[in-house]
Write a protein that holds these residues in place. Structure first.
Motif, PDB file in Angstrom:
ATOM      1  N   MET A   8      27.431  60.058  56.056  1.00 37.63           N
ATOM      2  CA  MET A   8      28.553  59.164  56.382  1.00 37.63           C
ATOM      3  C   MET A   8      29.511  59.833  57.362  1.00 37.63           C
ATOM      4  O   MET A   8      30.008  59.193  58.298  1.00 37.63           O
ATOM      5  CB  MET A   8      29.289  58.741  55.114  1.00 37.63           C
ATOM      6  CG  MET A   8      28.505  57.761  54.264  1.00 37.63           C
ATOM      7  SD  MET A   8      29.457  57.119  52.873  1.00 37.63           S
ATOM      8  CE  MET A   8      29.148  58.382  51.645  1.00 37.63           C
ATOM      9  N   VAL A   9      29.764  61.117  57.159  1.00 36.48           N
ATOM     10  CA  VAL A   9      30.651  61.857  58.063  1.00 36.48           C
ATOM     11  C   VAL A   9      30.034  61.923  59.456  1.00 36.48           C
ATOM     12  O   VAL A   9      30.722  61.708  60.458  1.00 36.48           O
ATOM     13  CB  VAL A   9      30.939  63.274  57.505  1.00 36.48           C
ATOM     14  CG1 VAL A   9      31.647  64.128  58.537  1.00 36.48           C
ATOM     15  CG2 VAL A   9      31.754  63.176  56.231  1.00 36.48           C
ATOM     16  N   ALA A  83      29.274  72.289  51.705  1.00 31.42           N
ATOM     17  CA  ALA A  83      30.267  71.414  51.071  1.00 31.42           C
ATOM     18  C   ALA A  83      31.669  71.736  51.587  1.00 31.42           C
ATOM     19  O   ALA A  83      32.450  70.837  51.912  1.00 31.42           O
ATOM     20  CB  ALA A  83      30.217  71.558  49.551  1.00 31.42           C
ATOM     21  N   ARG A  84      31.986  73.010  51.690  1.00 23.62           N
ATOM     22  CA  ARG A  84      33.303  73.411  52.208  1.00 23.62           C
ATOM     23  C   ARG A  84      33.449  73.051  53.685  1.00 23.62           C
ATOM     24  O   ARG A  84      34.508  72.585  54.125  1.00 23.62           O
ATOM     25  CB  ARG A  84      33.521  74.902  51.998  1.00 23.62           C
ATOM     26  CG  ARG A  84      33.681  75.272  50.545  1.00 23.62           C
ATOM     27  CD  ARG A  84      33.892  76.765  50.344  1.00 23.62           C
ATOM     28  NE  ARG A  84      33.843  77.108  48.934  1.00 23.62           N
ATOM     29  CZ  ARG A  84      34.786  76.815  48.046  1.00 23.62           C
ATOM     30  NH1 ARG A  84      35.866  76.181  48.430  1.00 23.62           N
ATOM     31  NH2 ARG A  84      34.660  77.163  46.779  1.00 23.62           N
ATOM     32  N   LEU A  89      35.578  69.537  58.084  1.00 20.93           N
ATOM     33  CA  LEU A  89      35.307  68.585  59.163  1.00 20.93           C
ATOM     34  C   LEU A  89      35.997  67.257  58.889  1.00 20.93           C
ATOM     35  O   LEU A  89      36.630  66.687  59.784  1.00 20.93           O
ATOM     36  CB  LEU A  89      33.794  68.379  59.314  1.00 20.93           C
ATOM     37  CG  LEU A  89      33.352  67.325  60.318  1.00 20.93           C
ATOM     38  CD1 LEU A  89      33.854  67.655  61.723  1.00 20.93           C
ATOM     39  CD2 LEU A  89      31.839  67.189  60.306  1.00 20.93           C
ATOM     40  N   VAL A  90      35.911  66.763  57.665  1.00 21.10           N
ATOM     41  CA  VAL A  90      36.553  65.494  57.314  1.00 21.10           C
ATOM     42  C   VAL A  90      38.064  65.595  57.508  1.00 21.10           C
ATOM     43  O   VAL A  90      38.689  64.681  58.054  1.00 21.10           O
ATOM     44  CB  VAL A  90      36.201  65.077  55.868  1.00 21.10           C
ATOM     45  CG1 VAL A  90      37.063  63.911  55.398  1.00 21.10           C
ATOM     46  CG2 VAL A  90      34.731  64.713  55.774  1.00 21.10           C
ATOM     47  N   ARG A  95      42.815  64.071  60.856  1.00 24.73           N
ATOM     48  CA  ARG A  95      43.903  64.426  61.778  1.00 24.73           C
ATOM     49  C   ARG A  95      43.701  63.794  63.146  1.00 24.73           C
ATOM     50  O   ARG A  95      44.647  63.280  63.753  1.00 24.73           O
ATOM     51  CB  ARG A  95      43.996  65.950  61.906  1.00 24.73           C
ATOM     52  CG  ARG A  95      44.526  66.617  60.680  1.00 24.73           C
ATOM     53  CD  ARG A  95      44.571  68.119  60.844  1.00 24.73           C
ATOM     54  NE  ARG A  95      45.018  68.747  59.611  1.00 24.73           N
ATOM     55  CZ  ARG A  95      44.602  69.909  59.164  1.00 24.73           C
ATOM     56  NH1 ARG A  95      43.727  70.621  59.854  1.00 24.73           N
ATOM     57  NH2 ARG A  95      45.053  70.394  58.035  1.00 24.73           N
ATOM     58  N   SER A  96      42.471  63.828  63.646  1.00 20.13           N
ATOM     59  CA  SER A  96      42.173  63.239  64.952  1.00 20.13           C
ATOM     60  C   SER A  96      42.400  61.737  64.947  1.00 20.13           C
ATOM     61  O   SER A  96      42.970  61.183  65.896  1.00 20.13           O
ATOM     62  CB  SER A  96      40.725  63.530  65.352  1.00 20.13           C
ATOM     63  OG  SER A  96      40.524  64.892  65.544  1.00 20.13           O
ATOM     64  N   LEU A  97      41.955  61.072  63.892  1.00 21.71           N
ATOM     65  CA  LEU A  97      42.141  59.623  63.811  1.00 21.71           C
ATOM     66  C   LEU A  97      43.619  59.260  63.733  1.00 21.71           C
ATOM     67  O   LEU A  97      44.055  58.281  64.348  1.00 21.71           O
ATOM     68  CB  LEU A  97      41.375  59.065  62.606  1.00 21.71           C
ATOM     69  CG  LEU A  97      39.852  59.042  62.775  1.00 21.71           C
ATOM     70  CD1 LEU A  97      39.168  58.839  61.436  1.00 21.71           C
ATOM     71  CD2 LEU A  97      39.441  57.969  63.772  1.00 21.71           C
ATOM     72  N   LYS A  98      44.390  60.042  63.005  1.00 19.68           N
ATOM     73  CA  LYS A  98      45.838  59.790  62.950  1.00 19.68           C
ATOM     74  C   LYS A  98      46.453  59.939  64.332  1.00 19.68           C
ATOM     75  O   LYS A  98      47.318  59.148  64.728  1.00 19.68           O
ATOM     76  CB  LYS A  98      46.514  60.750  61.970  1.00 19.68           C
ATOM     77  CG  LYS A  98      46.270  60.407  60.525  1.00 19.68           C
ATOM     78  CD  LYS A  98      46.957  61.402  59.606  1.00 19.68           C
ATOM     79  CE  LYS A  98      46.766  61.074  58.149  1.00 19.68           C
ATOM     80  NZ  LYS A  98      47.433  62.050  57.272  1.00 19.68           N
TER      81      LYS A  98
END
Length: 112
Positions: A8-9, A83-84, A89-90, A95-98
């Motif tokens: 999904m990411v 996982a970390r 990355l998420v 932050r980028s989307l904001k």
């Protein structure tokens, strides 16, 4: 068939590389924010599995540093790292989307 968190990411990441409209950016932001909780659950699970492997290595090796090195060659350690990394990355994608949304909002404000 449901997708993994990493899949999904990756899908969202690909979409962010294109020309992203503000409405879609807001949808992706909501999705990425929700995935942070999934990432935390994956980290907890991976940490628990790795701790079991490490404990086994500590019991079988004479020295703790050697046990740690052996345990870091296992698939459980790789999963723990992935996982970390996925959560990091998420977080950066959020932050980028904001930033994209703030820039679009500012552009619309100046266009008035």
């Amino acid at each position: 068939m449901s997708k993994t968190v990493r899949e999904m990411v990756t899908d969202c990441q690909r979409e962010m590389l294109g020309d992203l409209q503000p409405e879609r950016a807001a949808q992706l932001l909501a999705k990425m924010t929700a995935l942070i909780g999934n990432c935390n659950a994956q980290i907890r699970e991976a940490d628990a599995q790795y701790a079991q492997v490490l404990l086994g290595c500590l019991n079988s090796e004479a020295k703790a540093n050697r046990a740690r090195i052996v345990s870091e060659t296992t698939p459980e350690f790789l999963r723990r790292c992935e996982a970390r990394d996925t959560k990091e990355l998420v977080t950066e994608m959020v932050r980028s989307l904001k930033y994209i949304l703030r820039a679009a909002e500012e552009e619309m404000r100046l266009a008035r």
